[in-house]
Design an enzyme around this catalytic site. Structure first.
Site, PDB file in Angstrom:
ATOM      1  N   GLY A 101       0.793  -1.222   0.000  1.00 53.10           N
ATOM      2  CA  GLY A 101       0.000   0.000   0.000  1.00 53.10           C
ATOM      3  C   GLY A 101       0.827   1.275   0.000  1.00 53.10           C
ATOM      4  O   GLY A 101       0.275   2.375   0.046  1.00 53.10           O
ATOM      5  N   ALA A 103       2.707   2.588  -2.448  1.00 49.72           N
ATOM      6  CA  ALA A 103       2.554   3.358  -3.690  1.00 49.72           C
ATOM      7  C   ALA A 103       1.247   4.137  -3.673  1.00 49.72           C
ATOM      8  O   ALA A 103       1.216   5.314  -4.024  1.00 49.72           O
ATOM      9  CB  ALA A 103       2.613   2.433  -4.906  1.00 49.72           C
ATOM     10  N   GLU A 132       0.279  -3.886 -15.322  1.00 52.78           N
ATOM     11  CA  GLU A 132      -1.129  -3.957 -14.964  1.00 52.78           C
ATOM     12  C   GLU A 132      -1.402  -3.513 -13.527  1.00 52.78           C
ATOM     13  O   GLU A 132      -2.442  -2.917 -13.249  1.00 52.78           O
ATOM     14  CB  GLU A 132      -1.657  -5.366 -15.210  1.00 52.78           C
ATOM     15  CG  GLU A 132      -1.651  -5.732 -16.688  1.00 52.78           C
ATOM     16  CD  GLU A 132      -1.993  -7.184 -16.959  1.00 52.78           C
ATOM     17  OE1 GLU A 132      -2.298  -7.928 -16.001  1.00 52.78           O
ATOM     18  OE2 GLU A 132      -1.953  -7.565 -18.147  1.00 52.78           O
ATOM     19  N   ALA A 134       0.217  -1.183 -11.794  1.00 45.63           N
ATOM     20  CA  ALA A 134       0.256   0.275 -11.749  1.00 45.63           C
ATOM     21  C   ALA A 134      -0.991   0.864 -12.406  1.00 45.63           C
ATOM     22  O   ALA A 134      -1.582   1.812 -11.885  1.00 45.63           O
ATOM     23  CB  ALA A 134       1.517   0.798 -12.430  1.00 45.63           C
ATOM     24  N   ILE A 135      -1.382   0.297 -13.539  1.00 42.51           N
ATOM     25  CA  ILE A 135      -2.577   0.783 -14.229  1.00 42.51           C
ATOM     26  C   ILE A 135      -3.793   0.683 -13.316  1.00 42.51           C
ATOM     27  O   ILE A 135      -4.587   1.629 -13.211  1.00 42.51           O
ATOM     28  CB  ILE A 135      -2.790   0.020 -15.553  1.00 42.51           C
ATOM     29  CG1 ILE A 135      -1.672   0.383 -16.544  1.00 42.51           C
ATOM     30  CG2 ILE A 135      -4.167   0.305 -16.141  1.00 42.51           C
ATOM     31  CD1 ILE A 135      -1.591  -0.526 -17.756  1.00 42.51           C
ATOM     32  N   TYR A 138      -3.593   3.465 -10.664  1.00 41.68           N
ATOM     33  CA  TYR A 138      -3.871   4.794 -11.194  1.00 41.68           C
ATOM     34  C   TYR A 138      -5.358   4.973 -11.494  1.00 41.68           C
ATOM     35  O   TYR A 138      -5.938   6.021 -11.177  1.00 41.68           O
ATOM     36  CB  TYR A 138      -3.038   5.061 -12.448  1.00 41.68           C
ATOM     37  CG  TYR A 138      -1.535   4.948 -12.219  1.00 41.68           C
ATOM     38  CD1 TYR A 138      -0.960   5.280 -10.996  1.00 41.68           C
ATOM     39  CD2 TYR A 138      -0.697   4.480 -13.215  1.00 41.68           C
ATOM     40  CE1 TYR A 138       0.401   5.159 -10.783  1.00 41.68           C
ATOM     41  CE2 TYR A 138       0.674   4.366 -13.016  1.00 41.68           C
ATOM     42  CZ  TYR A 138       1.209   4.705 -11.799  1.00 41.68           C
ATOM     43  OH  TYR A 138       2.566   4.598 -11.594  1.00 41.68           O
ATOM     44  N   LYS A 140      -7.809   3.361 -10.031  1.00 40.94           N
ATOM     45  CA  LYS A 140      -8.489   3.402  -8.730  1.00 40.94           C
ATOM     46  C   LYS A 140      -8.408   4.797  -8.110  1.00 40.94           C
ATOM     47  O   LYS A 140      -9.335   5.255  -7.448  1.00 40.94           O
ATOM     48  CB  LYS A 140      -7.886   2.364  -7.782  1.00 40.94           C
ATOM     49  CG  LYS A 140      -8.580   2.271  -6.449  1.00 40.94           C
ATOM     50  CD  LYS A 140      -8.006   1.173  -5.593  1.00 40.94           C
ATOM     51  CE  LYS A 140      -8.811   1.057  -4.302  1.00 40.94           C
ATOM     52  NZ  LYS A 140      -8.376  -0.076  -3.502  1.00 40.94           N
TER      53      LYS A 140
END
Length: 181
Positions: A101, A103, A132, A134-135, A138, A140
């Site tokens: 958590g 990031a 995927e 990170a995507i 972002y 969220k």
């Protein structure tokens, strides 16, 4: 800037030696946007955080609260005063500190800084199509896909798109008001 698990702090002596070791992690290297990786020495990592007087580039070390250990960094760079926008970069360098958590909390703190403190209108970021995790983070956090650079990233024998995302201040405020970040 303080969160519940991490702080965003200044660069401290010793951070660069950890970063220089962690830069060789396969997952970290896969996310580097440059075409050819030039390894940083400890002094190079320090230089990245040197300009503390810049009003267009802000670099923070992501540090665990429990032990003050640096785990990565987050940047807000290329800030344009007239158009009130900038670009985010993020790396959790310590492989053992991923999926905890950090990031998400670092992004939330930086977005509050960008929108509430600096008064930016928009922040942008770019992400490789194969990243995927990170995507998902972002999206969220409310980032909207704004562009696709098709087959621009070569990774492990395959071509992937580079995605460009953006988040407006008003979208951040709606999201921030409507849910627990």
């Amino acid at each position: 800037m303080q969160g519940t698990k991490i702080d965003l702090t200044e660069y401290r002596e010793g951070d660069g030696s950890d970063f220089a070791v962690w830069q060789w992690d396969k997952k970290m290297m896969a996310g580097i946007p440059e075409d050819i990786f030039h390894p940083f020495q400890e002094k190079d990592w320090g230089a990245m955080f040197e300009d503390t007087q810049s009003n267009s580039d802000f670099s923070f070390v992501i540090r665990r609260i429990e032990d003050s250990q640096a785990v990565g960094f987050i940047t807000l760079s290329g800030i344009k005063v007239k158009n009130r926008n900038g670009e985010i970069g993020l790396a959790i360098l310590d492989p053992t500190s991923r999926h905890k958590g950090y990031a998400k909390e670092a992004m939330t703190l930086l977005l509050a800084f960008a929108f509430d403190h600096i008064g930016l209108h928009k922040v942008r970021l770019s992400v490789h199509g194969y990243n995927e995790e990170a995507i998902a983070l972002y999206e969220k956090l409310g980032f909207i896909l704004e562009g696709t650079n098709r087959e621009s990233i070569y990774h492990e024998g395959n071509w992937y798109p580079q995605y460009d995302y953006g988040l407006l201040q008003k979208e951040w405020r709606l999201l921030k008001g409507g849910m627990q970040l």
